[in-house]
Design a protein around this motif. Sequence first.
Motif, PDB file in Angstrom:
ATOM      1  N   GLU A 352      47.070  24.654  43.197  1.00 48.97           N
ATOM      2  CA  GLU A 352      46.090  24.144  44.152  1.00 48.97           C
ATOM      3  C   GLU A 352      45.385  25.294  44.866  1.00 48.97           C
ATOM      4  O   GLU A 352      44.165  25.257  45.073  1.00 48.97           O
ATOM      5  CB  GLU A 352      46.774  23.224  45.171  1.00 48.97           C
ATOM      6  CG  GLU A 352      47.248  21.905  44.588  1.00 48.97           C
ATOM      7  CD  GLU A 352      47.938  21.042  45.617  1.00 48.97           C
ATOM      8  OE1 GLU A 352      48.085  21.516  46.785  1.00 48.97           O
ATOM      9  OE2 GLU A 352      48.333  19.921  45.291  1.00 48.97           O
ATOM     10  N   GLN A 353      46.161  26.297  45.230  1.00 47.39           N
ATOM     11  CA  GLN A 353      45.567  27.449  45.906  1.00 47.39           C
ATOM     12  C   GLN A 353      44.593  28.172  44.972  1.00 47.39           C
ATOM     13  O   GLN A 353      43.520  28.619  45.400  1.00 47.39           O
ATOM     14  CB  GLN A 353      46.665  28.408  46.368  1.00 47.39           C
ATOM     15  CG  GLN A 353      46.142  29.618  47.130  1.00 47.39           C
ATOM     16  CD  GLN A 353      47.233  30.625  47.418  1.00 47.39           C
ATOM     17  OE1 GLN A 353      48.235  30.675  46.703  1.00 47.39           O
ATOM     18  NE2 GLN A 353      47.039  31.424  48.449  1.00 47.39           N
ATOM     19  N   ARG A 354      44.951  28.267  43.715  1.00 47.97           N
ATOM     20  CA  ARG A 354      44.088  28.939  42.735  1.00 47.97           C
ATOM     21  C   ARG A 354      42.776  28.168  42.577  1.00 47.97           C
ATOM     22  O   ARG A 354      41.697  28.774  42.492  1.00 47.97           O
ATOM     23  CB  ARG A 354      44.825  29.041  41.398  1.00 47.97           C
ATOM     24  CG  ARG A 354      44.047  29.736  40.298  1.00 47.97           C
ATOM     25  CD  ARG A 354      44.955  29.968  39.104  1.00 47.97           C
ATOM     26  NE  ARG A 354      44.183  30.409  37.945  1.00 47.97           N
ATOM     27  CZ  ARG A 354      43.615  29.592  37.064  1.00 47.97           C
ATOM     28  NH1 ARG A 354      43.741  28.285  37.203  1.00 47.97           N
ATOM     29  NH2 ARG A 354      42.930  30.070  36.037  1.00 47.97           N
ATOM     30  N   LYS A 355      42.844  26.843  42.558  1.00 46.26           N
ATOM     31  CA  LYS A 355      41.628  26.046  42.446  1.00 46.26           C
ATOM     32  C   LYS A 355      40.729  26.238  43.656  1.00 46.26           C
ATOM     33  O   LYS A 355      39.504  26.344  43.532  1.00 46.26           O
ATOM     34  CB  LYS A 355      41.988  24.562  42.276  1.00 46.26           C
ATOM     35  CG  LYS A 355      42.598  24.223  40.929  1.00 46.26           C
ATOM     36  CD  LYS A 355      42.916  22.740  40.844  1.00 46.26           C
ATOM     37  CE  LYS A 355      43.526  22.390  39.477  1.00 46.26           C
ATOM     38  NZ  LYS A 355      43.862  20.942  39.384  1.00 46.26           N
ATOM     39  N   ARG A 356      41.339  26.285  44.834  1.00 47.51           N
ATOM     40  CA  ARG A 356      40.544  26.485  46.047  1.00 47.51           C
ATOM     41  C   ARG A 356      39.894  27.864  46.056  1.00 47.51           C
ATOM     42  O   ARG A 356      38.765  28.025  46.512  1.00 47.51           O
ATOM     43  CB  ARG A 356      41.427  26.312  47.289  1.00 47.51           C
ATOM     44  CG  ARG A 356      42.014  24.939  47.474  1.00 47.51           C
ATOM     45  CD  ARG A 356      40.950  23.927  47.806  1.00 47.51           C
ATOM     46  NE  ARG A 356      40.456  24.070  49.171  1.00 47.51           N
ATOM     47  CZ  ARG A 356      39.526  23.299  49.702  1.00 47.51           C
ATOM     48  NH1 ARG A 356      38.965  22.342  48.973  1.00 47.51           N
ATOM     49  NH2 ARG A 356      39.113  23.484  50.952  1.00 47.51           N
ATOM     50  N   HIS A 357      40.606  28.855  45.515  1.00 46.60           N
ATOM     51  CA  HIS A 357      40.034  30.198  45.437  1.00 46.60           C
ATOM     52  C   HIS A 357      38.835  30.220  44.475  1.00 46.60           C
ATOM     53  O   HIS A 357      37.829  30.897  44.748  1.00 46.60           O
ATOM     54  CB  HIS A 357      41.088  31.200  44.985  1.00 46.60           C
ATOM     55  CG  HIS A 357      42.043  31.578  46.071  1.00 46.60           C
ATOM     56  ND1 HIS A 357      43.159  32.359  45.855  1.00 46.60           N
ATOM     57  CD2 HIS A 357      42.055  31.277  47.395  1.00 46.60           C
ATOM     58  CE1 HIS A 357      43.808  32.525  46.995  1.00 46.60           C
ATOM     59  NE2 HIS A 357      43.160  31.878  47.941  1.00 46.60           N
ATOM     60  N   LEU A 358      38.950  29.502  43.377  1.00 45.88           N
ATOM     61  CA  LEU A 358      37.835  29.442  42.437  1.00 45.88           C
ATOM     62  C   LEU A 358      36.633  28.731  43.051  1.00 45.88           C
ATOM     63  O   LEU A 358      35.479  29.119  42.833  1.00 45.88           O
ATOM     64  CB  LEU A 358      38.278  28.734  41.148  1.00 45.88           C
ATOM     65  CG  LEU A 358      39.284  29.490  40.277  1.00 45.88           C
ATOM     66  CD1 LEU A 358      39.707  28.638  39.088  1.00 45.88           C
ATOM     67  CD2 LEU A 358      38.688  30.808  39.794  1.00 45.88           C
TER      68      LEU A 358
END
Length: 497
Positions: A352-358
Motif C-alpha cells: 500500500e505504501q509503495r502504491k501511494r509513493h507511485l
Amino acid sequence: MEGSGELPGPQPPHPGDHRIRDGDFVVLKREDVFKAVQVQRRKKVTFEKQWFYLDNVIGHSYGTTFEVTNGGSLQPKKKKEEPTSETKEAGTDNRNIIDDGKSQKLTQDDIKALKDKGIKGEEIVQQLIENSTTFRDKTEFAQDKYIKKKKKKYEAIITVVKPSTRILSIMYYAREPGKINHMRYDTLAQMLTLGNVRAGNKMIVMETCAGLVLGAMMERMGGFGSIIQLYPGGGPVRAATACFGFPKSFLSGLYDFPLNKVDSLLNGTFSAEMLSSEPKDGASVEESNGTLEEKQTSEQENEDSVAEAQESHHPPEQERMEIVSQDPEYKEPKERGSKKDYIQEKQRRQEEQRKRHLEAAALLSERNSDGLIVASRFHPTPLLLSLLDFVAPSRPFVVYCQYKEPLLECYTKLRERGGVINLRLSETWLRNYQVLPDRSHPKLLMSGGGGYLLSGFTVAMDNLKADPSLKSNASTLESHTTEEPAAKKRKCPESDS
C-alpha cells in the motif's frame, strides 16, 4: 447537528461536531498552558501537577471549564460572581505594605490539612484572603493580582478546547520549540498566507516540524485538494498532525514521497523498481529512523504534550513526538498472532505504501503544483532549487529557516538561477499586549525572534539561458541597457554650462 454528536458508541468524527466524544483529540487549557491529549475512558492524565480522568468530559461541548475534584474526577464548573464583600474593600496606596512574610496567618501545614479534608481550591483562596493582614490595605489592582496568583496555585480549573492550528502552534512553541525549529505561531500564519494555501490546491511541503506545518495546511484546505509531503529518512513524522484529529476523508488527498528519490524523479530515471528495492523491513526502519531524527530532546519527551494523545497507539518506550503515519498495529506481532500473519500484514502495508509513493511520483511528475512550502532543519538552498522544478509558473513558494544566513544564500542562488520574481526576505516582530480596564500596556517579556521567511513567485524560465546561440543577443541587450544611463550623465554638464 448537536444531537448527532451525543449518540453513544464510536462515531467517525465530523468537522462540524461541537461535542466531545470518546477517542477525540482535545487540548487541555489552564491559564496560558496547553496540552494535547486523546479522550479515553479510565485513562489517567497528568497536567500541571494535577492528575484526573477524562471520562466526564464526554458529551460536553468544547470550551467547557471543569474543576478537578476528589478521585481525579472532572466536574463542570459553575460560573459565580467574582467580587465578594471582602474584596470590595481596598486601600489607596501600597507603599506602607511590608513584605516580611508574616502577613499570612495560615501556614503550609494548615493549607495541606485543608486539602486533605477535601476543601475546594476556591474555599482555600477565600480563607487565604481572610487570614491575610495586609489584603484590605492593598489597592484594587493589587488585590486582583493576589487573587489571580492564588487561584492559579490552588484552584484546579481546566478548559477543554478543540485543537486548531493556532492553539497547537502556541502549545508547541511554549513547551518544545525545538520540535518545530523555533517557528512562532505568527510566522506559521504568514507562511500559510504567503503560500496561498486554500481548498482545491495541489501543494508540496517539505518540513521537519513534527507535522505541524502539514496539519496547518490540511486544516486550511479542509480535505479538498492534495498535499505531497517530502520526508527525509525512513518515514514522515506526523505527531502534531495526529493531534488535529482529522477525519479519514482528509487523508485521502495526503501523499508522501522520500526525499532521496527526488533527484531520480527530476532526471527521469525514477521507476517502480526503485521503491521495491528498498529494505524489506521498511516499516520498522521507518519507525527507527523517525525515532532517531526526533530524539534531539530525549527524555524531556516523556512529559510531552502529544504523548498523551498517542499513548493508546504506541508502546510507552517509543518517543512521544515520533508518531509516523503508518498503522501501529504491526508492532508486537507475538501478542497478536503467528509470525506468518504478521509477515503477510507487513507485506500488505508495504505494498500500500509503495502504491501511494507511485501516486505521489505521478503527481510530482506533472510539475504543475500550486505552491511549495519548505520548513526544515536542513539547508534550504539545495531543497528549494530542486523542488521549484515541480511548481507551475506564477505560483508562490515560502521557505522558513530559524537563521537568516542560509536564506541570504538561498536568495542569492535564486537570483542567479532566475525563474522567480518578487523575492522577499522578512522577519516578524511580535509583542503581546495586556488589555485590562485602566491597565492596558505592552507586556514586559516578548519573543526574541520567530525565524525568517523567504517568499516569492515562480515564472516561466526564459529560453535565453537555455539556448547558447541566443546568449550573444542577450549580451548586446545588456550592453545597451548599461550604456543608456551613461549617455544621460554626459548631458548633465552641457545643460549646466
